[in-house]
Design a protein around this motif. Structure first.
Motif, PDB file in Angstrom:
ATOM      1  N   ARG A  84     -51.517  37.220  71.651  1.00 56.23           N
ATOM      2  CA  ARG A  84     -51.997  36.040  70.917  1.00 56.23           C
ATOM      3  C   ARG A  84     -53.514  36.056  70.784  1.00 56.23           C
ATOM      4  O   ARG A  84     -54.053  35.708  69.727  1.00 56.23           O
ATOM      5  CB  ARG A  84     -51.531  34.770  71.613  1.00 56.23           C
ATOM      6  N   ARG A  85     -54.222  36.446  71.862  1.00 53.09           N
ATOM      7  CA  ARG A  85     -55.688  36.526  71.792  1.00 53.09           C
ATOM      8  C   ARG A  85     -56.117  37.538  70.730  1.00 53.09           C
ATOM      9  O   ARG A  85     -57.015  37.262  69.925  1.00 53.09           O
ATOM     10  CB  ARG A  85     -56.265  36.940  73.147  1.00 53.09           C
ATOM     11  N   ARG A  87     -54.404  38.562  68.145  1.00 50.43           N
ATOM     12  CA  ARG A  87     -54.043  38.046  66.829  1.00 50.43           C
ATOM     13  C   ARG A  87     -55.051  37.006  66.357  1.00 50.43           C
ATOM     14  O   ARG A  87     -55.508  37.030  65.220  1.00 50.43           O
ATOM     15  CB  ARG A  87     -52.644  37.435  66.870  1.00 50.43           C
ATOM     16  N   ASP A  88     -55.443  36.094  67.250  1.00 47.60           N
ATOM     17  CA  ASP A  88     -56.397  35.049  66.892  1.00 47.60           C
ATOM     18  C   ASP A  88     -57.765  35.636  66.567  1.00 47.60           C
ATOM     19  O   ASP A  88     -58.471  35.147  65.681  1.00 47.60           O
ATOM     20  CB  ASP A  88     -56.521  34.023  68.016  1.00 47.60           C
ATOM     21  N   ARG A  89     -58.147  36.696  67.281  1.00 43.70           N
ATOM     22  CA  ARG A  89     -59.422  37.354  67.039  1.00 43.70           C
ATOM     23  C   ARG A  89     -59.427  37.999  65.646  1.00 43.70           C
ATOM     24  O   ARG A  89     -60.412  37.942  64.930  1.00 43.70           O
ATOM     25  CB  ARG A  89     -59.675  38.406  68.110  1.00 43.70           C
ATOM     26  N   LEU A  91     -57.527  37.096  63.057  1.00 43.30           N
ATOM     27  CA  LEU A  91     -57.406  36.066  62.025  1.00 43.30           C
ATOM     28  C   LEU A  91     -58.655  35.201  61.892  1.00 43.30           C
ATOM     29  O   LEU A  91     -58.827  34.521  60.890  1.00 43.30           O
ATOM     30  CB  LEU A  91     -56.195  35.177  62.310  1.00 43.30           C
ATOM     31  N   ALA A  92     -59.513  35.226  62.905  1.00 42.08           N
ATOM     32  CA  ALA A  92     -60.714  34.361  62.871  1.00 42.08           C
ATOM     33  C   ALA A  92     -61.788  34.908  61.979  1.00 42.08           C
ATOM     34  O   ALA A  92     -61.863  35.972  61.536  1.00 42.08           O
ATOM     35  CB  ALA A  92     -61.260  34.189  64.279  1.00 42.08           C
TER      36      ALA A  92
END
Length: 92
Positions: A84-85, A87-89, A91-92
């Motif tokens: 998740r980390r 993926r969020d990195r 997508l940010a």
């Protein structure tokens, strides 16, 4: 065993398995109660020393392997959080 049947386990569900903190299961038993196939679990086991799963494994002899419930749950949670980390990195 017939080809299209899943192995059985002494646990009714994955949550019942995780509720037993010191329980040991085989790959086939874990596949029977979890959403993973035996092939997926064996894939993780093949690289256990690289992906951190080695801490959840107990090998009483070279031909026998058990998975420790609490350690597997911890590994799974850490792996999910890392994915998740990442993926969020991205997508940010």
């Amino acid at each position: 065993m017939p080809r299209n049947t899943r192995p059985t386990s002494r646990f009714a569900s994955l949550s019942e398995f995780f509720a037993q903190p010191e329980e040991l299961v085989t790959v086939e038993e874990l596949a029977a109660i979890g959403p993973w196939k035996v092939s997926q679990l064996r894939y993780w086991l093949y690289d256990a020393d690289k992906n951190g799963l080695e801490a959840a494994l107990i090998r009483p002899n070279p031909r026998r392997l058990y998975i420790h419930s609490a350690r597997f749950k911890r590994w799974l949670e850490e792996r999910t959080a890392a994915i998740r980390r990442d993926r969020d990195r991205v997508l940010a």
